[in-house]
Design an enzyme around this catalytic site. Structure first.
Site, PDB file in Angstrom:
ATOM      1  N   GLU A 279      36.384 -23.473 -31.305  1.00 38.55           N
ATOM      2  CA  GLU A 279      35.161 -24.276 -31.389  1.00 38.55           C
ATOM      3  C   GLU A 279      35.183 -25.322 -32.500  1.00 38.55           C
ATOM      4  O   GLU A 279      34.130 -25.821 -32.891  1.00 38.55           O
ATOM      5  CB  GLU A 279      33.932 -23.363 -31.535  1.00 38.55           C
ATOM      6  CG  GLU A 279      33.757 -22.421 -30.355  1.00 38.55           C
ATOM      7  CD  GLU A 279      32.652 -21.402 -30.548  1.00 38.55           C
ATOM      8  OE1 GLU A 279      32.217 -21.201 -31.706  1.00 38.55           O
ATOM      9  OE2 GLU A 279      32.215 -20.809 -29.553  1.00 38.55           O
TER      10      GLU A 279
ATOM     11  N   GLU B 230      34.123 -19.818 -22.784  1.00 38.16           N
ATOM     12  CA  GLU B 230      33.389 -18.606 -23.152  1.00 38.16           C
ATOM     13  C   GLU B 230      32.092 -18.532 -22.358  1.00 38.16           C
ATOM     14  O   GLU B 230      31.188 -19.351 -22.551  1.00 38.16           O
ATOM     15  CB  GLU B 230      33.052 -18.579 -24.650  1.00 38.16           C
ATOM     16  CG  GLU B 230      34.234 -18.460 -25.575  1.00 38.16           C
ATOM     17  CD  GLU B 230      33.813 -18.374 -27.039  1.00 38.16           C
ATOM     18  OE1 GLU B 230      32.610 -18.152 -27.305  1.00 38.16           O
ATOM     19  OE2 GLU B 230      34.677 -18.541 -27.906  1.00 38.16           O
TER      20      GLU B 230
END
Length: 877
Positions: free
Chosen positions: A481, A547
């Site tokens: 991320e 995710e």
């Protein structure tokens, strides 16, 4: 390497480190240890074999300080209840508390012409290494992800034992485990894993995993040692899994090390499938040189394919160096021949992955680590990866806040056809992506983590060399991320990876626009948690979602393994407050709630009833997740990666099996929703659709649709011959009007099947649909039934179980099969089931294959328990 928006080729191969050198063995028993505070002597003295080790305790190596303390019963099991709170945290004790000496005595000598090497494959975090009174490392070693190798030939005793002594210091700083992601974030100033200070799926690891956490190996060679072989295969064109193949090309390089004082001449040779290529080499003394062999052509190769698309064929190969007619060193491996492409899908606006010229829809899971305390084993790796194969998945993403997985993990992935997306060690939570009041430093400071960028790059280069040859390694990812700092990411992408690999796609970070254009805004992840089933079909999320996840609590037998009896209290949902009341120990183990989704099955009476009903929600959630994404294959999506499929700690969230390797219904919901050829029902619009995740065009399939009411009465919804092309989704018809009317009173079962021309079932999918109020009113009052169970032993540790349901019965619904100990009646783990949580329609039977370990102290039995089937036990003859 920077990727343009056109196809690039990524080539992979399998390397199994079955043999290291001429002879090699692990130093994995007989270690002793002592905390630094108990020893006044220094390394030269401690590593002298005459130094007394009175009072030293047994140590676990490979392992950490905590695993040793647990082995010696100095701490309680930190995975049980609130025991972790009873263990002193390093932030409060100081680093010396978990700084330890580790000592191993062993016998070894070097014969004339032999070189002896010591390999430490992983030490966390700072270490000095001594042998027989001498320090081996010139400078103190730093970093969790750097292998250490020492030539110890001249230091070995000619008689008696040798003593190896290693002092291991914890990371610095250790970080304050204050409840934030990675605690206060400062653990990320090290080149180590970040989760050890705590995360939203784990409590802090109190010693931050200090220790000799990976293998210690002794290797013996001749005058020349082969290091870091690199094998690349090229498989041009579009291939099919079956039939004759055009040739493939193999390219081989290796580092040859001459530690001696004289020039060595010899021959480097590579052997595969009856072919041999060689090269004459001259190596100067005290040098290491990379040698390239001539390309070799492999005719009609057996190719390696990911799970669901073809076989995982592997070739045994050998790389040898010979001098003066003697073999100096040998590396025996297995290789898998295949090639991967990554190109941009302009429709979805995301990357798509192809294998051997055929695009593959990615169905993946996020993997944290096998064990949070680094207690790795080949057997556990094999079991966990096999579970993912059984889910019909084809990729695992190794999450960035943990580590580069071990070679044995990749070997299992190669065996089962699971591609791997390997993150490096950064994570947005610690490395400054978000403003976070739990963090010690501001975003600007955290953005520069780790402190030593050069160490990060050296570590990355070393780990690339260690795992670059495995075909399960499909792509590199800079971090979780967030991009790495620019002076790390650019050299890694533009210099290190092209030089040391040059065959794989590098994505800057896990939800980068280069992977998946995040046109919806936000950070590109999720949603997380339990969802209405229709959302998985209707809500368009990121086109290659790294995710997205849901719930994952196991049943009562799973919960009893780590929750004290007094805390086995079922969560209770209030429709007024729209909140769950949850026991504090469940909260400590990171429970993620089911909210309102349990009560439609009936308010849970106790924790056993809660666990049983949770499995219905689990199955539905993950079947719908994968069906919903697959229904939009190639128009909305090129892939999806579930957050997450396993837990390395006893967490109560996102897992298809618990820490103890006991599968729950999530696994079998995924097994159904992810099957390569699949018939499915869209709950959003009541349409029936097909998904073909193979490279074959499927003709002459009979689609059979029917409902079964709660009493067991069947009603046909029709049958029709269908066909579907390769790698395709196809909507067949709507059954909305029929379903709405039939289900409105008490719900209904919907059976969808695909049959081939031999009338064999090739896809079987049973849904339980609610009534018009969204309640499963019929399930609440189902008649109890008895089924006939037949057990047939078909191999060592393998049985076939046939469940038969009489024609005048209702559905025998949602039956859990287990292999149990005959005395305790507790489950034997791990056991692998071809299917589970199975339902048997009236007048039909269902067959399930079970693989189980036979090395038990008492005879195993079979347990059967269903929604409307009483628990029964059967002898396994």
């Amino acid at each position: 390497m920077k990727l343009p928006l056109f196809p690039i080729t990524l080539i992979f191969l399998f390397l199994s480190t079955l043999a290291k050198g001429q002879t090699g063995y692990e130093l994995n028993t007989g270690w002793l240890c002592s905390p630094i505070g108990s020893q006044k002597a220094a390394g030269p003295a401690i590593s002298n074999p005459t130094f007394p080790l009175t009072g030293w305790q047994n140590a676990v190596v490979p392992g950490t300080v905590l695993t040793t303390m647990l082995h010696n019963k100095q701490i309680p099991d930190p995975f049980y209840g609130l025991n972790n709170e009873k263990i002193p945290d390093i932030f409060n004790t100081g680093r010396d508390y978990y700084t330890y000496w580790f000592v191993k005595d062993f016998k070894e000598t070097a014969q004339s012409g032999e070189e002896v090497w010591l390999h430490l494959r992983g030490v966390n975090y700072i270490s000095d290494v001594y042998l027989n009174g001498k320090k081996l490392n010139k400078e103190t070693h730093y970093g969790m992800f750097l292998r250490q190798t020492y030539n110890i030939t001249s230091l070995l005793k000619t008689k008696g034992v040798n003593r190896l002594a290693v002092i291991v210091y914890p990371p610095d700083p250790v970080g304050n485990a204050n409840g934030g992601q990675g605690g206060d974030g400062t653990i990320a100033r090290n080149v180590s894993h970040q989760y050890a200070a705590g995360w939203d799926w784990i409590q802090p690891v109190r010693d931050r995993n200090t220790g000799i956490w990976d293998k210690v190996i002794i290797e013996k060679t001749g005058k020349v040692n082969i290091n870091n072989p690199h094998i690349v295969t090229r498989v041009p064109g579009k291939r099919n899994p079956e039939g004759p193949q055009e040739p493939a090309t193999i390219r081989v390089t290796a580092e040859l090390e001459n530690p001696g004082t004289t020039l060595v001449k010899g021959t480097l040779q590579f052997l595969i499938d009856g072919q041999k290529i060689t090269k004459e080499v001259s190596l100067k003394p005290k040098t290491t040189e990379e040698i390239s062999l001539p390309d070799i052509t492999l005719k009609n190769p057996k190719l390696w394919w990911p799970n669901g698309y073809g076989k995982q064929d592997l070739y045994p190969v050998s790389l040898q160096f010979a001098t003066s007619g003697q073999i100096s060193d040998t590396e025996k491996m297995k290789i898998g021949v295949r090639e991967i492409q990554a190109d941009w899908n302009a429709v979805t606006r995301s990357k798509q992955i192809s294998v051997n010229g055929q695009r593959v829809f990615i169905k993946g899971g996020n993997w944290i680590i096998s064990d949070a305390m680094l207690r790795f084993s080949d057997q556990r790796y094999n079991a966990e990866v096999r579970f993912h194969r059984d889910m019909n998945l084809n990729l695992l993403r190794i999450w960035g806040g943990a580590l580069t997985e071990r070679p044995e993990f990749y070997e299992a992935c190669d065996t089962y056809g699971i591609l791997v997306m390997q993150d490096f060690w950064g994570s947005g939570d610690c490395n400054g992506r978000w403003l976070d009041p739990m963090k010690a430093d501001d975003q600007w400071t955290r953005r520069k983590y780790p402190d030593d960028h050069a160490l990060f790059l050296r570590s990355a280069a070393d780990q690339i060399k260690m795992i670059r040859n495995f075909p399960s390694l499909a792509m590199w990812c800079g971090g979780n991320e967030i991009t790495l700092p620019e002076d790390i990411m650019l050299p890694l992408r533009d210099s290190i990876l092209p030089k040391l690999d040059g065959t794989r796609w590098f994505v800057d970070y896990s939800n980068s626009d280069d992977m998946s254009f995040n046109f919806l805004g936000g950070n590109g992840d999720g949603p997380y948690g339990i969802q209405p089933l229709t959302k998985f079909w209707n809500y368009r999320t990121w086109p290659f979602n790294s995710e997205i996840g849901s719930v994952g609590v196991g049943d009562v037998e799973s919960l009893e393994r780590f929750l004290p009896k007094e805390n086995l209290i079922a969560p209770s949902y209030s429709s007024e407050t729209q909140r769950e009341k949850v026991d504090s120990v469940w909260d400590y183990h990171k429970y993620i709630g089911y909210g309102k989704y349990i009560d439609p099955y009936g308010k849970p009476k106790n924790v056993k009833d809660f666990g049983r009903k949770a499995q219905l929600a689990n199955y539905d959630q993950y079947r719908a997740l994968m069906e919903g994404f697959s229904s939009h294959m190639w128009d909305w999506y090129t892939g999806v990666i579930i957050w997450k499929t396993q837990n390395p700690w006893t967490a109560l969230r996102g897992q298809m099996y618990d820490y103890y390797l006991d599968p729950n219904a999530c696994l079998y919901g995924l097994h159904s929703g992810s099957e390569p050829l699949h018939v499915m029902y869209n709950p959003a619009d009541s349409t029936v659709a097909l998904i073909n995740n193979t490279f074959k065009h499927e003709y002459d399939l009979m689609l059979v649709m029917k409902t079964i009411d709660i009493q067991g009465n069947e009603k046909s919804l029709g049958q029709v011959f269908v066909e579907i092309g390769p790698s395709t989704t196809r909507m067949i018809m709507s059954i909305q009007e029929q379903i709405r009317e039939i289900a409105k009173k008490e719900g209904v079962f919907l059976s969808l099947r695909l049959l081939n021309l031999k009338k064999e079932v090739v896809s079987d999918n049973l849904y339980w649909l609610p009534d018009s109020q969204g309640e499963y009113s019929g399930l609440k009052n189902m008649k109890e039934v008895s089924v006939t169970t037949k057990i047939r032993k078909i191999g060592k540790g393998q049985i076939e179980v046939t469940l038969s349901n009489p024609a005048d019965n209702p559905v025998a619904f949602f039956n859990r099969l287990s292999v149990v100990d005959s005395q305790s009646k507790k489950r034997i783990l791990p056991v692998f089931y071809s299917d589970n949580y199975v339902s048997v329609l009236p007048g039909e039977n269902k067959k399930v294959i079970l693989d189980y370990p036979e090395d038990q102290t008492s005879a195993p039995m079979l347990s059967l328990e269903g929604w409307n089937v009483q628990e029964q036990f059967f002898d396994i003859q």
